[in-house]
Design an enzyme around this catalytic site. Structure first.
Site, PDB file in Angstrom:
ATOM      1  N   HIS A 203       0.879  -1.123  -0.049  1.00 46.76           N
ATOM      2  CA  HIS A 203       0.070  -0.039  -0.023  1.00 46.76           C
ATOM      3  C   HIS A 203       0.910   1.326  -0.099  1.00 46.76           C
ATOM      4  O   HIS A 203       0.075   2.380   0.238  1.00 46.76           O
ATOM      5  CB  HIS A 203      -0.995   0.022   1.237  1.00 46.76           C
ATOM      6  CG  HIS A 203      -2.079   1.032   1.237  1.00 46.76           C
ATOM      7  ND1 HIS A 203      -1.985   2.076   2.137  1.00 46.76           N
ATOM      8  CD2 HIS A 203      -3.100   1.225   0.270  1.00 46.76           C
ATOM      9  CE1 HIS A 203      -3.074   2.760   1.941  1.00 46.76           C
ATOM     10  NE2 HIS A 203      -3.877   2.164   0.915  1.00 46.76           N
ATOM     11  N   LYS A 205       3.538   4.393  -1.051  1.00 47.52           N
ATOM     12  CA  LYS A 205       3.592   5.372  -2.337  1.00 47.52           C
ATOM     13  C   LYS A 205       4.931   5.838  -2.121  1.00 47.52           C
ATOM     14  O   LYS A 205       4.967   6.922  -1.323  1.00 47.52           O
ATOM     15  CB  LYS A 205       2.463   6.277  -2.438  1.00 47.52           C
ATOM     16  CG  LYS A 205       1.090   5.858  -2.798  1.00 47.52           C
ATOM     17  CD  LYS A 205       0.587   5.516  -1.344  1.00 47.52           C
ATOM     18  CE  LYS A 205      -1.118   4.990  -1.686  1.00 47.52           C
ATOM     19  NZ  LYS A 205      -1.649   4.573  -0.470  1.00 47.52           N
ATOM     20  N   ASP A 210      17.790   9.861  -6.854  1.00 47.59           N
ATOM     21  CA  ASP A 210      19.305  10.002  -6.695  1.00 47.59           C
ATOM     22  C   ASP A 210      19.639   9.920  -5.413  1.00 47.59           C
ATOM     23  O   ASP A 210      20.620  10.458  -4.784  1.00 47.59           O
ATOM     24  CB  ASP A 210      19.568  11.561  -7.165  1.00 47.59           C
ATOM     25  CG  ASP A 210      19.561  11.623  -8.839  1.00 47.59           C
ATOM     26  OD1 ASP A 210      19.628  10.669  -9.443  1.00 47.59           O
ATOM     27  OD2 ASP A 210      19.535  12.678  -9.225  1.00 47.59           O
ATOM     28  N   HIS A 403      -8.871  11.648   1.617  1.00 50.28           N
ATOM     29  CA  HIS A 403      -7.979  10.582   1.535  1.00 50.28           C
ATOM     30  C   HIS A 403      -6.615  10.850   2.280  1.00 50.28           C
ATOM     31  O   HIS A 403      -5.716   9.877   2.315  1.00 50.28           O
ATOM     32  CB  HIS A 403      -7.631  10.307   0.070  1.00 50.28           C
ATOM     33  CG  HIS A 403      -7.024   8.863  -0.320  1.00 50.28           C
ATOM     34  ND1 HIS A 403      -5.696   8.819  -0.650  1.00 50.28           N
ATOM     35  CD2 HIS A 403      -7.473   7.704  -0.111  1.00 50.28           C
ATOM     36  CE1 HIS A 403      -5.483   7.711  -0.727  1.00 50.28           C
ATOM     37  NE2 HIS A 403      -6.268   6.940  -0.615  1.00 50.28           N
ATOM     38  N   LYS A 405      -3.822  11.040   5.192  1.00 48.95           N
ATOM     39  CA  LYS A 405      -3.578  10.136   6.436  1.00 48.95           C
ATOM     40  C   LYS A 405      -2.679  11.123   7.400  1.00 48.95           C
ATOM     41  O   LYS A 405      -1.345  11.012   6.833  1.00 48.95           O
ATOM     42  CB  LYS A 405      -2.930   8.946   6.025  1.00 48.95           C
ATOM     43  CG  LYS A 405      -4.050   8.103   5.204  1.00 48.95           C
ATOM     44  CD  LYS A 405      -3.303   8.167   3.788  1.00 48.95           C
ATOM     45  CE  LYS A 405      -3.798   7.001   2.787  1.00 48.95           C
ATOM     46  NZ  LYS A 405      -5.285   6.983   2.640  1.00 48.95           N
ATOM     47  N   ASP A 410       0.398  17.634  19.749  1.00 44.52           N
ATOM     48  CA  ASP A 410       1.313  18.580  20.581  1.00 44.52           C
ATOM     49  C   ASP A 410       1.889  19.752  19.953  1.00 44.52           C
ATOM     50  O   ASP A 410       3.072  20.542  20.276  1.00 44.52           O
ATOM     51  CB  ASP A 410       2.239  18.203  21.680  1.00 44.52           C
ATOM     52  CG  ASP A 410       1.200  17.236  22.776  1.00 44.52           C
ATOM     53  OD1 ASP A 410       0.216  17.278  22.746  1.00 44.52           O
ATOM     54  OD2 ASP A 410       2.192  16.579  23.408  1.00 44.52           O
TER      55      ASP A 410
END
Length: 485
Positions: A203, A205, A210, A403, A405, A410
């Protein structure tokens, strides 16, 4: 007599499921119900999909053996919670926090603009790892740049998930391989199809250029992430661009491990699909879609910070991402803001959220009003009454697809990545998150969070009272199968 024998065999199989999954009783209960409803078939599916993978050693996962050389916390991390989380993550990953420049993108157009620019500037290597890679406008622009760079001598390696990217045309892969790109598929779906690999997906991405700059977060490669696709609408996501060799080395370690688990492409022996012919045909077919965009990408935010990488998978020694979320909740002292498209926590995380409120921490949760998977929405809604009674503020995002996450702790510690707040991300998928310690970046994300709340509806007792009577039993049944979603 035959019926008695079958009953005994079925009972023994169900008992074996319960004993085998004793550490995950909620998941065991779900499969026991399936096994009762579908005798023999349900248990058979369980043993196929949840056959144990051998635990990877620290050498195989790229971690150094033993304890980290030092758990010293950089002086720039000033909050007690940030310092404690940094020590916990250092002990889990065997890697200390390192300085890096971090740019946050909440708009897909801006992120792809920066990604394409970074790919064009590559001089030595490009590594890509995506759950979803589509052969649409954005996807083919990325493919064009990758092919150009591969022909220019840049080493390009590309991993795509076998389920998330299953619709990618073979012709696109042939074109990439003809240009010199090394392509692999993570756990491809092949005969006999039903296998433990089917349920364990990559899952992540990740793009590393370089070894000095990287992209990681919630956005895959596809037109829907630009918010310009008519049947999808506005897309609210979060992606991170990191510049710094130390942080990129950790993401390269994650990529290398996925590379070893992935399979080489299977080429077709079909003269009509010769790589050269495919290259020429696709160059003509997509020529109208590779022009630079006419719009100006929206602004983003760039800040200096200290970064750590946390990755996890079903064959890892510990559920690192889940433990990271737990640490963020238990170490917090003033505030925790969470954005997630899927909210299906385990009992420990749910308890940690409620205990945080009891000790005076303001906990806010932003979730989509309508998740893109209806079953997930039914399950998530079963948690909301419990959260509201505990004093947790819950908001339903109204404007388009949520979508992102994100977790902000704090006003200094930020967690961004691909992992959702659900059991699949904690136990079944291969995931990665970045922990960034930066008050400036946290302030930017908090302002963005406040803006999201203006597009959301707060949950209250009136909302709970208006739930249709038929919906409650559906949600309760759906929650039984939460560990399988």
């Amino acid at each position: 007599m035959l019926c008695v024998a079958l009953y005994i065999i079925q009972a023994m199989l169900l008992c074996s499921v319960a004993v085998r999954d004793v550490k995950h009783p909620v998941r065991a209960l779900a499969w026991l119900i399936i096994g009762i409803v579908l005798p023999f078939v349900g248990v058979g599916l369980y043993f196929v999909l949840y056959r144990r993978l051998p635990a990877q050693s620290r050498k195989q996962t790229g971690e150094s053996p033993g304890k980290p050389d030092s758990t010293e916390v950089p002086p720039a991390i000033s909050t007690p919670s940030g310092r404690n989380i940094c020590r916990i993550v250092t002990h889990m990953t065997r890697a200390p926090a390192v300085p890096a420049e971090c740019t946050v993108y909440s708009d897909g157009r801006a992120m792809y603009h920066a990604l394409l620019r970074a790919l064009r500037q590559a001089r030595h290597s490009i590594d890509l790892e995506f759950y979803i890679f589509r052969a649409d406008h954005i996807g083919m622009r990325v493919v064009d740049v990758l092919c150009e760079q591969a022909r220019a001598g840049v080493r390009v390696r590309w991993i795509r998930d076998g389920v998330g990217s299953r619709s990618l045309p073979k012709a696109v892969v042939d074109r990439c391989e003809a240009a010199g790109i090394r392509c692999r598929v993570f756990y491809p779906v092949r005969f006999p199809w039903l296998s433990p690999r089917l349920n364990r997906r990559d899952h992540r991405k990740i793009v590393v250029v370089d070894g000095e700059r990287a992209f990681v977060g919630g956005m895959n490669i596809g037109d829907e992430y630009t918010g310009q696709k008519d049947d999808v609408g506005r897309w609210r996501d979060t992606h991170l661009h990191i510049v710094g060799g130390g942080a990129c080395r950790e993401l390269s370690r994650v990529f290398e491990r996925a590379w070893t688990l992935s399979s080489e492409e299977r080429r077709r022996n079909n003269p009509s699909r010769h790589p050269r012919a495919v290259t020429d045909r696709l160059a003509t077919e997509f020529s109208a879609e590779v022009a630079p965009p006419a719009h100006r990408p929206p602004p983003s935010s760039t800040h200096q910070g200290w970064v750590q990488t946390v990755d996890s998978g079903p064959d890892y020694p510990i559920p690192s991402v889940r433990n990271l979320f737990f640490a963020g909740l238990t170490q917090s002292e003033s505030s925790v803001d969470i954005i997630t498209p899927y909210f299906i926590p385990d009992t420990d995380l749910l308890t940690a959220m409620k205990v945080a409120v009891h000790k005076g921490v303001r906990v806010r949760l932003l979730v989509p009003e309508q998740p893109d998977h209806a079953a997930v929405g039914y399950v998530s809604r079963t948690f909301y009454p419990e959260l509201l009674r505990a004093g947790i503020d819950v908001y339903l995002y109204q404007e388009g697809v949520l979508h992102a996450k994100v977790m902000i702790i704090d006003g200094e510690t930020c967690v961004l990545g691909a992992a959702n707040y659900d059991l699949r991300s904690f136990r079944t998928n291969y995931e990665v998150c970045q922990v960034v310690y930066s008050q400036a970046l946290a302030n930017y994300l908090e302002r963005q969070f406040e803006a999201d709340l203006q597009r959301s509806t707060p949950l209250n007792a009136r909302w709970l009272a208006n739930i249709p009577p038929w919906q409650r039993p559906v949600e309760r049944v759906a929650r039984l199968f939460a560990p399988l979603l």
